[in-house]
Design an enzyme around this catalytic site. Structure first.
Site: not given
Ligand code: NAD
Ligand code: TYD
Length: 380
Positions: A137-139, A186, A190
């Site tokens: 992630t970019d975070e 988080y 990561k």
């Molecule tokens: P998500 O939370 O929707 O899905 C996570 C999945 O991993 C789920 O299916 C869960 O069952 C599985 N999982 C969790 N713990 C596990 C374990 N111990 N063993 C096996 N499976 C397990 O997450 P997402 O939003 O799809 O993110 C996927 C990846 O992409 C993550 O690594 C996250 O850090 C990265 N990412 C997400 C975003 C975003 O905006 N969602 C952005 C950048 C990077």
């Molecule tokens: P989120 O979807 O949790 O992603 P991330 O924290 O990984 O960026 O949140 C996106 C943005 O929205 C973040 O700045 C937090 C804000 N946010 C709210 O203001 N209210 C909410 O209920 C949630 C879930 C997020």
């Protein structure tokens, strides 16, 4: 059947994972795709209904921390590629329960790496033709400031490498060479997992790749994240909890564009490299929320904007990162990737998908999750 490649995708039942699994299963019938997922609260096999009967798809319920199970699976399936997405992914949960994040994101990644190392090193050809691709992630880069240090007022107009102009809320961006400064449990977990992946390349020669992506949006996202949570709340006329003043900025990318980038980088990316993936698409939370409200209202036949009064400013998230902004020039220049969707199209598709798939939403917002969700926002 002998497949050309045997690939484990971890976290394939989650939000981004299901799009990656679907893309690979449909695009590469000569690859065997093994979806390894523990099915935590965030994993949902209903996300993969349309491809679950495909011959080149297999689901394995397994914890990535189960080193022996993972090692045996790799041997049994002759795995030569890993696309590692499984993680705990929600910042608010990490603030309440950092241990689970360290366990899954750090120890789980280490377990995947070590299993792959032992298996691949045991083969005559060793690393040849192998790939361990870690999705991050970019975070991990921390937070950028909202205003330019020189005092120019945002938004700025910056030229993306594609030649398109985009708005930015500061003059600095996350580039691949930036030092890691994670703030939340988080992003700290990561960041640690990213370091382990690079260490396995530098120490053992494992062919690894890391990518760092901005916020994704689109179908099948668990409704604890901003966009699906708010779409559902607007539909049911429930309050929209906006953290702080809603001034925080995120860079949003349509999830299928991320999946396309993962496909491209898995096949064409250079070993040991890092690529940033982002949409050059920065939005203040409050602005995105207004777009979502207008879109939901319009698609439900309500008067556009009539649900603005659902906006409820609540206590800010602890350590809330102010701005994320990815510079994905390297990926664009070296591999020719570009986001395919304008944000306006992406958000329209997304809102429409959630409204058309109310049964999916009801399924995930009922039962245990609902209780957790109420607990999380108690007192707000
Ligand atoms: P998500 O939370 O929707 O899905 C996570 C999945 O991993 C789920 O299916 C869960 O069952 C599985 N999982 C969790 N713990 C596990 C374990 N111990 N063993 C096996 N499976 C397990 O997450 P997402 O939003 O799809 O993110 C996927 C990846 O992409 C993550 O690594 C996250 O850090 C990265 N990412 C997400 C975003 C975003 O905006 N969602 C952005 C950048 C990077
Ligand atoms: P989120 O979807 O949790 O992603 P991330 O924290 O990984 O960026 O949140 C996106 C943005 O929205 C973040 O700045 C937090 C804000 N946010 C709210 O203001 N209210 C909410 O209920 C949630 C879930 C997020």
């Amino acid at each position: 059947m002998n497949y050309k490649r045997n690939i484990i995708i971890t976290g394939g039942a989650g939000f981004i994972g299901n799009h990656v699994v679907r893309l690979f299963v449909n695009k590469y019938p000569d690859y065997k795709i093994i979806n390894l997922d523990k099915l935590t609260y965030a994993g949902n096999l209903a996300n993969l209904k349309d491809i679950e009967d495909k011959p080149n798809y297999k689901f394995v319920k397994m914890d990535i921390c189960d080193f022996e199970g993972v090692y045996k699976l790799m041997q049994d399936e002759h795995v030569d590629g890993i696309i590692h997405l499984a993680a705990e992914s929600h910042v608010d949960r990490s603030i309440k329960d950092p241990f689970t994040f360290a366990q899954t994101n750090v120890m789980g990644t280490l377990s995947m790496l070590q299993a792959a190392k032992l298996y691949w090193e045991s083969l005559p050809e060793k690393w040849e033709g192998k790939r361990f691709y870690h999705i991050s992630t970019d975070e991990v880069y921390g937070a950028l400031e909202l205003t330019d240090p020189q005092g120019i007022e945002p938004p700025f107009t910056t030229k993306a490498s594609s030649g398109k102009h985009h708005l930015a809320y500061g003059s600095k961006f996350f580039t691949e060479d930036l030092k890691y400064q994670p703030h939340s449990p988080y992003s700290a977990a990561k960041a640690s997992s990213d370091h382990f992946v690079r260490a396995f390349h530098d120490t053992y020669g494992m062919p690894t790749i890391v990518t760092n992506c901005s916020n994704n949006y689109g179908p099948y996202q668990f409704p604890e994240k901003l966009i699906p949570l708010f779409i559902n709340n607007i539909r049911h006329r429930k309050p929209l909890p906006v953290y702080g003043k809603g001034e925080n900025v995120r860079d949003w990318l349509y999830v299928e564009d991320h999946a396309r980038a993962i496909d491209l980088i898995f096949h064409k990316g250079k070993v040991a490299e890092t690529y940033n993936i982002g949409g050059f698409n920065e939005w203040k939370n409050i602005d995105i929320i207004k777009v979502v409200i207008n879109t939901v209202d319009r698609l439900l036949g309500r008067k556009e904007g009539e649900d603005m009064d659902l906006i409820t400013f609540v206590t800010d998230r602890a350590g809330h990162d102010m701005r994320y902004a990815i510079d994905s020039t390297k990926l664009q220049k070296e591999l020719g990737w570009e986001p395919s969707l304008q944000f306006e199209e992406g958000i329209e598709k997304t809102v429409k998908w959630y409204l058309d798939n109310q049964a999916w939403m009801d399924n995930v917002t009922s039962g245990d999750y609902q209780r957790y969700y109420e607990e999380m926002y108690k007192g707000r």
